[in-house]
Every structure is written in C-alpha cells, then in structure tokens.
Design a protein around this motif. Structure first.
Motif, PDB file in Angstrom:
ATOM      1  N   SER A 123      56.810  37.207  40.526  1.00  0.00           N
ATOM      2  CA  SER A 123      56.543  38.088  41.875  1.00  0.00           C
ATOM      3  C   SER A 123      57.728  39.031  41.911  1.00  0.00           C
ATOM      4  CB  SER A 123      56.206  37.255  43.155  1.00  0.00           C
ATOM      5  OG  SER A 123      57.323  36.720  43.604  1.00  0.00           O
ATOM      6  N   THR A 124      57.430  40.104  42.670  1.00  0.00           N
ATOM      7  CA  THR A 124      58.427  41.073  42.814  1.00  0.00           C
ATOM      8  C   THR A 124      59.771  40.554  43.750  1.00  0.00           C
ATOM      9  OG1 THR A 124      57.181  42.974  42.683  1.00  0.00           O
ATOM     10  CG2 THR A 124      59.356  43.243  43.947  1.00  0.00           C
ATOM     11  N   LYS A 125      58.974  39.670  44.835  1.00  0.00           N
ATOM     12  CA  LYS A 125      60.007  38.715  45.607  1.00  0.00           C
ATOM     13  C   LYS A 125      61.022  37.902  44.488  1.00  0.00           C
ATOM     14  CE  LYS A 125      60.574  36.102  49.533  1.00  0.00           C
ATOM     15  NZ  LYS A 125      59.659  35.234  50.737  1.00  0.00           N
TER      16      LYS A 125
ATOM     17  N   LEU B  65      54.550  40.343  37.887  1.00  0.00           N
ATOM     18  CA  LEU B  65      54.927  41.347  36.947  1.00  0.00           C
ATOM     19  C   LEU B  65      55.087  41.008  35.585  1.00  0.00           C
ATOM     20  CD1 LEU B  65      57.829  42.293  39.320  1.00  0.00           C
ATOM     21  CD2 LEU B  65      55.788  43.297  39.390  1.00  0.00           C
TER      22      LEU B  65
ATOM     23  N   VAL C  20      65.497  44.842  36.159  1.00  0.00           N
ATOM     24  CA  VAL C  20      64.342  44.151  36.163  1.00  0.00           C
ATOM     25  C   VAL C  20      63.547  44.254  34.808  1.00  0.00           C
ATOM     26  CG1 VAL C  20      62.015  44.886  37.290  1.00  0.00           C
ATOM     27  CG2 VAL C  20      63.920  44.843  39.005  1.00  0.00           C
TER      28      VAL C  20
ATOM     29  N   VAL D 110      59.934  48.823  41.174  1.00  0.00           N
ATOM     30  CA  VAL D 110      58.778  48.204  40.545  1.00  0.00           C
ATOM     31  C   VAL D 110      57.676  49.233  40.550  1.00  0.00           C
ATOM     32  CG1 VAL D 110      57.014  46.511  40.590  1.00  0.00           C
ATOM     33  CG2 VAL D 110      59.404  45.845  40.454  1.00  0.00           C
TER      34      VAL D 110
ATOM     35  N   TYR E 290      64.846  43.452  48.163  1.00  0.00           N
ATOM     36  CA  TYR E 290      63.426  43.134  47.945  1.00  0.00           C
ATOM     37  C   TYR E 290      62.858  44.531  48.032  1.00  0.00           C
ATOM     38  CZ  TYR E 290      58.399  42.476  48.402  1.00  0.00           C
ATOM     39  OH  TYR E 290      57.066  42.482  48.545  1.00  0.00           O
TER      40      TYR E 290
ATOM     41  N   ALA F 101      52.130  45.668  37.238  1.00  0.00           N
ATOM     42  CA  ALA F 101      52.218  44.756  38.466  1.00  0.00           C
ATOM     43  C   ALA F 101      50.871  44.431  39.312  1.00  0.00           C
ATOM     44  CB  ALA F 101      52.788  45.775  39.712  1.00  0.00           C
TER      45      ALA F 101
ATOM     46  N   THR G 296      63.858  46.866  45.243  1.00  0.00           N
ATOM     47  CA  THR G 296      63.078  46.011  43.941  1.00  0.00           C
ATOM     48  C   THR G 296      61.643  46.683  43.839  1.00  0.00           C
ATOM     49  OG1 THR G 296      64.560  44.208  43.789  1.00  0.00           O
ATOM     50  CG2 THR G 296      62.725  43.925  42.459  1.00  0.00           C
ATOM     51  N   THR G 297      60.967  46.727  45.222  1.00  0.00           N
ATOM     52  CA  THR G 297      59.551  47.009  45.372  1.00  0.00           C
ATOM     53  C   THR G 297      59.489  48.418  44.667  1.00  0.00           C
ATOM     54  OG1 THR G 297      59.164  45.514  47.062  1.00  0.00           O
ATOM     55  CG2 THR G 297      57.683  47.358  47.025  1.00  0.00           C
TER      56      THR G 297
END
Length: 146
Positions: free
Chosen positions: A27-29, A65, A13, A46, A39, A57, A42-43
C-alpha cells in the motif's frame, strides 16, 4: 543542479517498487513507512507516477502499488524530466525580473547544463538501480529509532 523533493521521493518510490517481489503490492501507506516519507507527500507522488504510467495504483481490498513495465525500463533522465517539469534553473522573469536578462547569456548556458544533467541520467534505467545486489538495501528498510 538540485532535484526537487517531489522528484527525489518519486525516484525512491519507483526504486523500492522495482525491488519488491512481483507478487507483492504494498500500500502507499506501507511504502511511505518503509521509506520514512510523509504519507501525504507519498500519495501525491504515487498519483503522478500513476498518471505517467510508471506505477499501477489500485484501491481497496486486494489493491496496492505495482511497478509497470514502463516503470522498469524508463530512464532516470526521462522520469526526472517528467517529475521536475519544464522549470528553468533560474527564473529571470519572476516577481523581480533580472535587469541583465536582455543581454545575458547565462540562461542558455544553464539550460544547456540542465539538459546535460538529464542526458547523463538517460543511460540508467530504474531496473539498473534495483539490481539483485541492491535489493536487500531497498527492501530491508526500517524507520530510524526516534
């Protein structure tokens, strides 16, 4: 030594964000999709990177991000240590303690090897991994065909 999946995802990331244009805040998505990551995982990654001050964020419209200056200049060794935590390479005390633990010097040798591993990563920064020649690889990621 093997890094945890959490650390692996965190490094991916951060590398991706370092290669992303400064005016872009994915976006995180979107980052999860571009890197072919879960996802949910990753969330979590992050959130930890944000706690460390490596990424910013922002939620909602206009959010996304961005990598911070610390994120660009941090060494891979420092970031790996932060994401991995202080876990020992082997767990001599766990649920079934090793009967050799009182007279064994393996734990110290493995701890020294672990520190050598991190020390080797200390000379490389996130910015080093996201140089102009690597940016196309980091930015042109697509999901593999299913």
């Amino acid at each position: 030594m093997q890094l945890t999946q959490f650390t692996d995802l965190g490094l991916r990331v951060v590398m991706h964000l370092a290669a992303t244009a400064a005016d872009s805040s994915p976006s995180t998505k979107l980052v999860a999709e571009q890197l072919n990551l879960s996802y949910a995982h990753t969330t979590k990654v992050v959130a930890r990177l944000s706690e460390l001050g490596v990424v910013t964020a922002r939620r909602g419209r206009g959010g996304g991000l961005t990598i911070t200056e610390l994120g660009r200049t941090a060494s891979i060794g420092w970031l790996a240590r932060q994401l991995e935590g202080d876990e020992e390479v082997v767990d001599c005390e766990g649920g079934k303690p090793c009967p050799l633990r009182s007279g064994c010097s393996l734990r110290k040798v493995l701890r020294d090897a672990q520190e050598s591993f991190y020390a080797a990563l200390d000379s490389v920064t996130i910015a080093d991994l996201a140089t102009a020649q690597r940016q196309p690889v980091l930015l042109n990621l697509t999901r593999p065909a299913v």
